[in-house]
Write a protein that holds these residues in place. Structure first.
Motif, PDB file in Angstrom:
ATOM      1  N   VAL A  63       0.871  -1.168   0.000  1.00 62.84           N
ATOM      2  CA  VAL A  63       0.000   0.000   0.000  1.00 62.84           C
ATOM      3  C   VAL A  63       0.914   1.225   0.000  1.00 62.84           C
ATOM      4  N   TYR A  64       0.692   2.104  -0.941  1.00 62.81           N
ATOM      5  CA  TYR A  64       1.510   3.310  -1.084  1.00 62.81           C
ATOM      6  C   TYR A  64       0.745   4.508  -0.517  1.00 62.81           C
ATOM      7  N   TYR A  65       1.450   5.273   0.318  1.00 60.36           N
ATOM      8  CA  TYR A  65       0.844   6.415   0.997  1.00 60.36           C
ATOM      9  C   TYR A  65       1.536   7.709   0.582  1.00 60.36           C
ATOM     10  N   CYS A  66       0.747   8.674   0.228  1.00 60.77           N
ATOM     11  CA  CYS A  66       1.268  10.017   0.001  1.00 60.77           C
ATOM     12  C   CYS A  66       1.496  10.683   1.347  1.00 60.77           C
ATOM     13  N   HIS A  67       2.551  11.470   1.433  1.00 60.60           N
ATOM     14  CA  HIS A  67       2.887  12.142   2.697  1.00 60.60           C
ATOM     15  C   HIS A  67       3.307  13.575   2.422  1.00 60.60           C
ATOM     16  N   ALA A  68       2.870  14.483   3.285  1.00 60.25           N
ATOM     17  CA  ALA A  68       3.295  15.879   3.207  1.00 60.25           C
ATOM     18  C   ALA A  68       3.781  16.336   4.574  1.00 60.25           C
ATOM     19  N   ASP A  69       4.909  16.988   4.570  1.00 57.34           N
ATOM     20  CA  ASP A  69       5.499  17.536   5.800  1.00 57.34           C
ATOM     21  C   ASP A  69       5.321  19.043   5.760  1.00 57.34           C
ATOM     22  N   PHE A  70       4.585  19.582   6.713  1.00 58.23           N
ATOM     23  CA  PHE A  70       4.321  21.012   6.748  1.00 58.23           C
ATOM     24  C   PHE A  70       5.226  21.724   7.744  1.00 58.23           C
ATOM     25  N   GLY A  71       6.347  21.115   8.100  1.00 55.05           N
ATOM     26  CA  GLY A  71       7.251  21.738   9.048  1.00 55.05           C
ATOM     27  C   GLY A  71       6.619  21.801  10.429  1.00 55.05           C
ATOM     28  N   ARG A  72       6.634  23.000  11.037  1.00 54.20           N
ATOM     29  CA  ARG A  72       6.082  23.145  12.388  1.00 54.20           C
ATOM     30  C   ARG A  72       4.570  22.939  12.425  1.00 54.20           C
ATOM     31  N   MET A  73       3.929  22.965  11.281  1.00 51.85           N
ATOM     32  CA  MET A  73       2.469  22.787  11.240  1.00 51.85           C
ATOM     33  C   MET A  73       2.070  21.324  11.211  1.00 51.85           C
ATOM     34  N   GLY A  74       3.034  20.433  11.218  1.00 56.49           N
ATOM     35  CA  GLY A  74       2.726  19.024  11.294  1.00 56.49           C
ATOM     36  C   GLY A  74       2.863  18.294   9.971  1.00 56.49           C
TER      37      GLY A  74
END
Length: 116
Positions: free
Chosen positions: A92-103
């Motif tokens: 299962v492939y998951y997209c991920h986003a890192d928003f820095g200090r916003m989580g």
């Protein structure tokens, strides 16, 4: 609230290709990185590939030369072109986003199955 909407995935034979796409929607102030992780049955989730806003890219050793990640910082999208697929790419492939200090945020996951 931010959502990651994924598309792509499916069934493919060994040696085949697939493209995964992900779009971030909602109120987004800053994205440090976007990328793809995968989780096979009985295994931990692992990084497949990601790109940072600074322009760097990271790939798992197992996919180097076969997968290519690309992103659009304006449209907040990320795509993963997967080639020369192997049965061990099944996950299962998951997209991920890192928003820095916003989580961070994860997509719902999309199944990729490579079968003979």
């Amino acid at each position: 609230q931010v959502q990651l909407v994924e598309s792509g995935g499916g069934l493919v034979q060994p040696g085949g290709s697939l493209t995964l796409s992900c779009t971030a929607s909602g109120t987004i102030f800053y994205i440090f990185s976007m990328g793809w992780y995968r989780q096979a049955p009985g295994k931990q989730r692992e990084l497949v590939a990601r790109f940072t806003k600074g322009g760097t890219t990271d790939y798992a050793d197992s996919v180097k030369g076969r997968f290519t990640i690309s992103g659009d910082n304006v449209k907040d999208t990320v795509s993963l072109q997967m080639g020369s697929l192997k049965p061990e790419d099944t996950a299962v492939y998951y997209c991920h986003a890192d928003f820095g200090r916003m989580g961070e945020e994860w997509g719902q996951g999309t199944q990729v199955t490579v079968y003979s």
